[in-house]
Design a protein around this motif. Sequence first.
Motif, PDB file in Angstrom:
ATOM      1  N   ILE A  82       0.823  -1.212   0.000  1.00  0.00           N
ATOM      2  CA  ILE A  82       0.000   0.000   0.000  1.00  0.00           C
ATOM      3  C   ILE A  82       0.856   1.262   0.000  1.00  0.00           C
ATOM      4  O   ILE A  82       0.595   2.211  -0.746  1.00  0.00           O
ATOM      5  CB  ILE A  82      -0.947   0.006   1.224  1.00  0.00           C
ATOM      6  N   ASN A  83       1.904   1.253   0.825  1.00  0.00           N
ATOM      7  CA  ASN A  83       2.639   2.499   1.072  1.00  0.00           C
ATOM      8  C   ASN A  83       3.980   2.626   0.351  1.00  0.00           C
ATOM      9  O   ASN A  83       4.475   3.758   0.188  1.00  0.00           O
ATOM     10  CB  ASN A  83       2.885   2.646   2.576  1.00  0.00           C
ATOM     11  N   LYS A  87       5.285   2.598  -5.116  1.00  0.00           N
ATOM     12  CA  LYS A  87       5.571   4.030  -5.188  1.00  0.00           C
ATOM     13  C   LYS A  87       6.801   4.243  -6.068  1.00  0.00           C
ATOM     14  O   LYS A  87       7.751   3.450  -6.030  1.00  0.00           O
ATOM     15  CB  LYS A  87       5.811   4.590  -3.787  1.00  0.00           C
ATOM     16  N   LYS A 111       9.670  -1.436 -10.431  1.00  0.00           N
ATOM     17  CA  LYS A 111       8.891  -0.674 -11.411  1.00  0.00           C
ATOM     18  C   LYS A 111       9.679  -0.466 -12.695  1.00  0.00           C
ATOM     19  O   LYS A 111       9.168  -0.620 -13.811  1.00  0.00           O
ATOM     20  CB  LYS A 111       8.483   0.678 -10.817  1.00  0.00           C
ATOM     21  N   VAL A 134      -1.623  -6.994  -7.798  1.00  0.00           N
ATOM     22  CA  VAL A 134      -1.657  -5.634  -8.329  1.00  0.00           C
ATOM     23  C   VAL A 134      -1.392  -5.723  -9.828  1.00  0.00           C
ATOM     24  O   VAL A 134      -0.405  -6.337 -10.253  1.00  0.00           O
ATOM     25  CB  VAL A 134      -0.603  -4.732  -7.652  1.00  0.00           C
ATOM     26  N   TRP A 140      -3.277   2.163 -17.487  1.00  0.00           N
ATOM     27  CA  TRP A 140      -2.653   2.942 -16.417  1.00  0.00           C
ATOM     28  C   TRP A 140      -1.423   3.682 -16.926  1.00  0.00           C
ATOM     29  O   TRP A 140      -1.190   4.840 -16.584  1.00  0.00           O
ATOM     30  CB  TRP A 140      -2.276   2.022 -15.256  1.00  0.00           C
ATOM     31  N   TRP A 146      -1.441  10.135 -12.111  1.00  0.00           N
ATOM     32  CA  TRP A 146      -0.760   9.114 -11.308  1.00  0.00           C
ATOM     33  C   TRP A 146      -1.789   8.493 -10.356  1.00  0.00           C
ATOM     34  O   TRP A 146      -1.785   8.741  -9.159  1.00  0.00           O
ATOM     35  CB  TRP A 146       0.384   9.737 -10.511  1.00  0.00           C
ATOM     36  N   ARG A 147      -2.669   7.702 -10.941  1.00  0.00           N
ATOM     37  CA  ARG A 147      -3.737   7.108 -10.134  1.00  0.00           C
ATOM     38  C   ARG A 147      -3.191   5.932  -9.313  1.00  0.00           C
ATOM     39  O   ARG A 147      -2.288   5.229  -9.742  1.00  0.00           O
ATOM     40  CB  ARG A 147      -4.877   6.631 -11.033  1.00  0.00           C
ATOM     41  N   GLU A 148      -3.786   5.740  -8.137  1.00  0.00           N
ATOM     42  CA  GLU A 148      -3.384   4.627  -7.286  1.00  0.00           C
ATOM     43  C   GLU A 148      -3.802   3.307  -7.928  1.00  0.00           C
ATOM     44  O   GLU A 148      -4.827   3.223  -8.607  1.00  0.00           O
ATOM     45  CB  GLU A 148      -4.000   4.774  -5.897  1.00  0.00           C
ATOM     46  N   LEU A 149      -2.995   2.293  -7.697  1.00  0.00           N
ATOM     47  CA  LEU A 149      -3.237   0.978  -8.293  1.00  0.00           C
ATOM     48  C   LEU A 149      -4.106   0.133  -7.361  1.00  0.00           C
ATOM     49  O   LEU A 149      -3.828   0.052  -6.153  1.00  0.00           O
ATOM     50  CB  LEU A 149      -1.910   0.258  -8.539  1.00  0.00           C
TER      51      LEU A 149
END
Length: 473
Positions: A82-83, A87, A111, A134, A140, A146-149
């Motif tokens: 999540i955090n 990122k 990434k 995920v 995307w 920059w939308r959250e996945l």
Amino acid sequence: MKLSNDTAKAVPTKQFFVSMLTRDISLDDAILDLIDNCLDGAMRLANGGDVDYGKHHVKIKLSKDLFSIEDNCGGIPREVAINYAFKMGRDADDKRDADTETIGMYGVGMKRALFKMGTDALVKTRHGEDTFEVHIDSNWLSDKEWRELPIKVPSKAAEMLDYPGTSIVVKDLYPGVAKHFANAAFINDVETAISHHFTMFLQRGLRIELNGRSVKPVRVEVLVSRRKDGPAPYVYQKTIDGVLVSITVGLNTSRQYEGDSDHDEVGDFAGQRNSATAGWTVLCNDRAVIVGDKSRLTGWGDGIPLYHDQFIVITGIIEFRAKDAKKLPVTTTKRALDTSSDVWLESLVKMKEGMRVWISYTNQWKNHPREDQSVYWSDAKPMSLSQAIEAVSPRATKRRGSVALEFDPRKMKGVLPEPKESAPSGRRIVFSRPAEEVRLVSKMLFDDANEKPGIVGDKCFEIQLVKASRVER
């Protein structure tokens, strides 16, 4: 006219970020980055203790249609997913792995690797009993925001992982990537890179499979006798600005890969030498950044002679260890050195000092039969860096007022054998053969078709000399 206070946007566009992030990393380095993440998971699973790598595996598949990697190294905790895990970069206050000797610094490895390969990546993980996935798809990537996945639980029980670990599948590969993944030569290059970069983990039992084939670790070793007056390598160890630096320089063996049993001991001192691991190997937190470097990068030709065929018997190993990966002299690709770092520049002085020991030694023995040394080296064993330091440390000295440990074999009488007689007069042998024939013989002798012709010719003569000597006796 009344002026208003406005704000200026200062965030990167997604297209620019993704393009620049992947531009400076090679495809094989991207794969190594993902394996690094697996190892980091195994270290976190051990919670600061010793990792039993024999319990862990990493399985990789390359094809023109997809890339996949899966491991059983503990998986990604949901909070981390999540955090942190997805990122783009690491926050300055992110103290994860503060007590773990990882090599990641900037939080972009996974990434960057996925973006390098294709436009559809599915990351599935299980941490304890918690399984989730995920999905990063082309929608995307093409979206400007920059939308959250979304983090989802797999809809089918069959899609659950059987054990704690992570599985990544990349589809919709870029055309150039698909061609590489279908190329046997590229797959061989990746296998070699894995055997080099992760040699220490492989030697400790980690199993890495590439397209169903187990990867063997390359062996980077020096010869050491445990006798108090026996031959031993140069050794140096010191902590510099929070980085433990360990160095050894000595004579190498002919053993290259795990399981090579023909030359586990010195035995036939005139036997084939391993040119692939001659020169310098640099380790950072157990990852081999470079193996067998013979260039100015590691000091050759800078105050000492340039590397040439005479020095094929010399191997140097240097390791940097630190819990703060930013202190390591390595770039973000993890396979290139930051040679401007203070810890590297200070270490290079000692690297050259160790090299001078063995350059002088080979000069002494030039034109002398190697068999003359074999008796003296008969009890010497091939050892890794840590083994060599452990074996030599009882003979090493600690400088007064310093934490440095050092052993210079030149300063202990009788440690290095010297020729008993003056060198016999030499004769130069020069001949020419077709390039393809030289490559064929080179492949047979060294498992490398591109060895230097001078080394190939010298080895051919050496083989015949050994045979002639046996006939003479």
